[in-house]
Design an enzyme around this catalytic site. Structure first.
Site, PDB file in Angstrom:
ATOM      1  N   GLU A  38      87.494  -6.592  68.360  1.00 55.48           N
ATOM      2  CA  GLU A  38      85.925  -6.811  68.187  1.00 55.48           C
ATOM      3  C   GLU A  38      85.263  -5.854  68.488  1.00 55.48           C
ATOM      4  OE1 GLU A  38      82.723 -10.229  69.224  1.00 55.48           O
ATOM      5  OE2 GLU A  38      84.433 -10.212  70.750  1.00 55.48           O
ATOM      6  N   GLU A  78      76.058  -3.584  79.674  1.00 56.08           N
ATOM      7  CA  GLU A  78      76.599  -3.608  80.952  1.00 56.08           C
ATOM      8  C   GLU A  78      77.946  -4.113  81.574  1.00 56.08           C
ATOM      9  OE1 GLU A  78      72.081  -3.690  80.523  1.00 56.08           O
ATOM     10  OE2 GLU A  78      73.886  -5.492  79.889  1.00 56.08           O
TER      11      GLU A  78
END
Length: 738
Positions: free
Chosen positions: A605, A723
């Site tokens: 992905e 993050e």
């Protein structure tokens, strides 16, 4: 990953690095600041000359090695990393300009004379900063004025000069040996001489005139070498900062264990990789067409040079007070980064120039020759021509799902062209070169390569971990677009924390019963099947006891509810599993292996998502320029286009380097997360900049640009937030403590 990719360049980089360590330690450089400012050659210069590193780009007849710009970039990066002082950079820049001119005036012409001098070890400087004006004077010219600051000018043996003429065409000439009046400047970089050339009606005889260099080649040479040196500076700064935060203890813990510090270090890694990619991409443009050189040169200035400054500054901040002292070397690297970025010219100027170039064309990131693999080309061409004659009978979706079925898709799947990198019988086992040729063949016919969307992430997992029965049942039909997939991973209480999922799977006769809730599931309302993570052993540690299931989306007890986003659209869903039965045949691998399988899925992905921009793209900005439908001045729009194009080129260069690095046997594992981080940042910055151009039109739905910006969370959250990716880079790549 350094600028060097292949074995030859890696060996060259190692050799230069070793030479710099032996002969130019920074403590020795510090002792010579005053002498270096006047143009005195450092001791390492003689060693560089003996190794031929000053002339590797010159013709063999002049003592060179007929090397290319990429050779010089590899050396520049390593000398920048070691903060090697002295005239190497201005000298090779000057020599490189001369090699683009060709000999003039026979054997005694100024070009040949200077090339011979450079081959023997002369130092040089190129005065290209403006401020000098040439006027005709009989057969020659007189030049008056004061140049801008020029690296390496004090103490240079050979100087070439650019002066402005009334006609607008520049006058290029070789300065006489006495060089004229050189005003030594106080340089921000303490390791190099810099000065201004002052001429008062200096006579330039016809025998000293030089041909006018190709401006695109000139920009490319300058910006490539400056960018490569910036990449070296960034590389040193990253290493110095990471070493410090690994070992520095505060509050009873290593500083590098704090997440804020980890994220800052990881962003330094991202910027360093960008600088390397930009410099490398510029170097490979050396023998390409003029439009490609123009794009690559502007991109190097716009991406690598600011990155060098930013990473050097972040190094100082991570070092803390110790990094802000005169005794630490960090400020010397910061000064070097500031100096080379300044001599390249204003950043906004390069943004504008890249915007202009982007209106005329796009950067070519193909890496195979147009005639490579002729048999494969012929075979694929025949299939695509056959497909074009078949009926276009696929059933199209209103959402993100691929068109279902159809004769064309079936033929492409049969030929192994839907996912050519898959092994037979599903693909062709195509490596990077074969995949590139197949992509070329689709592009030549203006055909979009087929995709299985979520299947791009699911099928590789099944091919590695699934049973033969599972592969036969799902892979072929998915490639034919008879099956559409969704992913059931995220949960309301465990978004990016997949190991925190609470969906349970209870063993029953013949299978498992799943109960729980999933959220943010793309295409779940259109999908036939979903891949679902569920906890099969509630007593196991967080990353254990999780299993990987294939769930029929029509199963009893399964409820799909669309989620309407801030955009007003409903492209995502929440999925409720109320005792949904899943047969044993739909458990992939063994119970408790789900986390390992999820890593395979997520890796695919991230690679896919990191290779594309959907929000704030340069295409959108270009359409805005061409339509004139914006409130900003055209120059401002071109600067935004330049920056958007620069971000996309940087990402494409990262992707291409990743492919070529794998082909060369390099470990490029960090590239996936670097690409994902930068892709998200690029889309956020590009989309915001696009909205800033709209003026009052941005308050309406016209053009969809503002809604495009509001849709950003889809990429900022999907596949792991920025993050989360920074955590991965900090802990797995930089190996910072937890």
């Amino acid at each position: 990953m350094p600028v060097a990719l292949d074995d030859h360049h890696r060996a060259l980089a190692d050799s230069v690095s070793g030479l710099a360590r032996r002969h130019a330690p920074t403590e020795k450089t510090r002792e010579g600041f005053d002498e270096l400012a006047t143009g005195k050659r450092p001791d390492i210069w003689d060693h560089l000359v003996r190794q031929g590193l000053h002339a590797m780009h010159l013709p063999e007849e002049h003592g060179g090695a007929d090397g290319g710009l990429l050779d010089l970039a590899v050396v520049a990066e390593q000398l920048g990393r070691a903060l090697v002082p002295g005239p190497w950079l201005p000298t090779v820049l000057t020599g490189a300009i001369l090699t683009t001119l060709g000999p003039e005036g026979g054997a005694e012409g100024p070009v040949r004379q200077m090339l011979g001098r450079f081959g023997e070890g002369a130092t040089g400087a190129a005065v290209t900063t403006g401020g000098l004006v040439a006027s005709p004077d009989g057969d020659g010219w007189v030049v008056t004025g004061t140049s801008g600051p020029v690296l390496g000018l004090p103490g240079a043996d050979e100087v070439i000069v650019r002066a402005d003429r009334d006609s607008g065409m520049p006058l290029w000439f070789r300065l006489s040996p006495d060089v004229g009046d050189v005003d030594v400047a106080d340089g921000i970089d303490l390791t190099r001489a810099i000065g201004r050339l002052r001429l008062d009606r200096r006579v330039v005889e016809p025998g000293r005139l030089l041909p006018t260099p190709d401006p695109d080649r000139l920009d490319l040479v300058f910006n490539t070498l400056l960018a490569a040196e910036a990449a070296g500076v960034a590389g040193w700064a990253l290493d110095a900062a990471v070493e410090h935060v690994r070992n520095r203890v505060q509050f009873g813990r290593p500083v590098g264990s704090f997440q804020a510090v980890q994220h800052k270090a990881a962003m330094m890694l991202v910027r360093t990789e960008l600088a390397c990619a930009a410099a490398w991409d510029a170097a490979r443009a050396e023998n390409q067409a003029a439009d490609q050189r123009r794009l690559a040169a502007a991109q190097a200035a716009l991406t690598a040079l600011p990155s060098g400054i930013d990473v050097a500054l972040e190094c100082v901040t991570l070092l803390g007070g110790i990094g802000f002292t005169w005794e630490h070397d960090a400020h010397l690297y910061w000064r070097r980064a500031l100096s080379i970025a300044s001599v390249a010219g204003a950043e906004d100027r390069w943004a504008y120039r890249l915007g202009e170039a982007a209106l005329a064309g796009s950067r070519d990131f193909s890496f195979v020759d147009a005639h490579a693999l002729p048999e494969l080309r012929a075979e694929v061409a025949a299939v695509l021509d056959e497909v074009a004659e078949l009926p276009d009978d696929a059933l199209r979706s209103d959402g993100w799902a691929p068109a279902r079925g159809g004769a064309r898709r079936a033929r492409l799947a049969e030929a192994g062209l839907v996912a050519p990198h898959y092994p037979a019988p599903y693909g062709r086992g195509a490596g990077p070169e074969e995949q590139a040729v197949i992509a070329d063949m689709f592009a030549e016919r203006a055909l979009e390569q087929p995709t299985t969307v979520i299947g791009e992430w699911v099928l590789p997992t099944l091919l590695v971990h699934g049973t033969e029965e599972q592969q036969k049942r799902f892979v072929g039909p998915t490639l034919r677009s008879e099956i559409v997939w969704c992913q059931l991973f995220s949960e309301p209480g465990a978004g990016s924390d997949l190991a925190g999922l609470t969906t349970r799977a209870r063993k029953v006769d013949g299978g498992w019963v799943l109960a729980g809730q999933k959220v943010w599931n793309s295409m779940a309302h259109e999908a036939d099947w979903g891949v679902c993570l569920a906890r099969t052993d509630p007593d196991a540690p967080r990353h254990e006891g999780i299993s990987y299931f294939l769930v029929d989306m029509r199963s009893p007890g399964l409820d799909v509810r669309p989620l309407r986003q801030a955009t007003g659209h409903a492209e995502f869903n929440e999925v409720f599993l109320d005792d949904v039965f899943v047969p044993d045949a739909c458990l992939v691998s063994d119970p408790g292996e789900g986390w390992r399988l999820a890593i395979t899925t997520l890796s695919n992905e991230r690679l896919s998502m990191g290779a594309q921009l959907s929000h704030g793209s340069a295409l959108r900005v270009r359409e805005l320029v061409e339509s004139g439908a914006c409130a900003a001045d055209r120059d401002d729009v071109l600067r935004v286009l330049g920056r958007s194009t620069g971000r996309e080129m940087a990402l494409a260069a990262l992707n291409l380097r990743s492919v070529l690095g794998r082909m060369s046997g390099l470990d490029v594992g960090s590239e996936i997360s670097v690409q994902k981080v930068f892709s998200a940042i690029a889309q956020r910055e590009g989309s915001r900049a696009l909205v800033s151009l709209l003026g009052p039109a941005g308050a309406t739905l016209d053009g969809g640009h503002t809604i495009d910006h509001i849709g950003l969370p889809a990429v900022l959250f999907g596949g792991g937030t920025i993050e989360i990716q920074l955590n991965v880079l900090a802990r797995r790549v930089l190996e910072l403590p937890r």
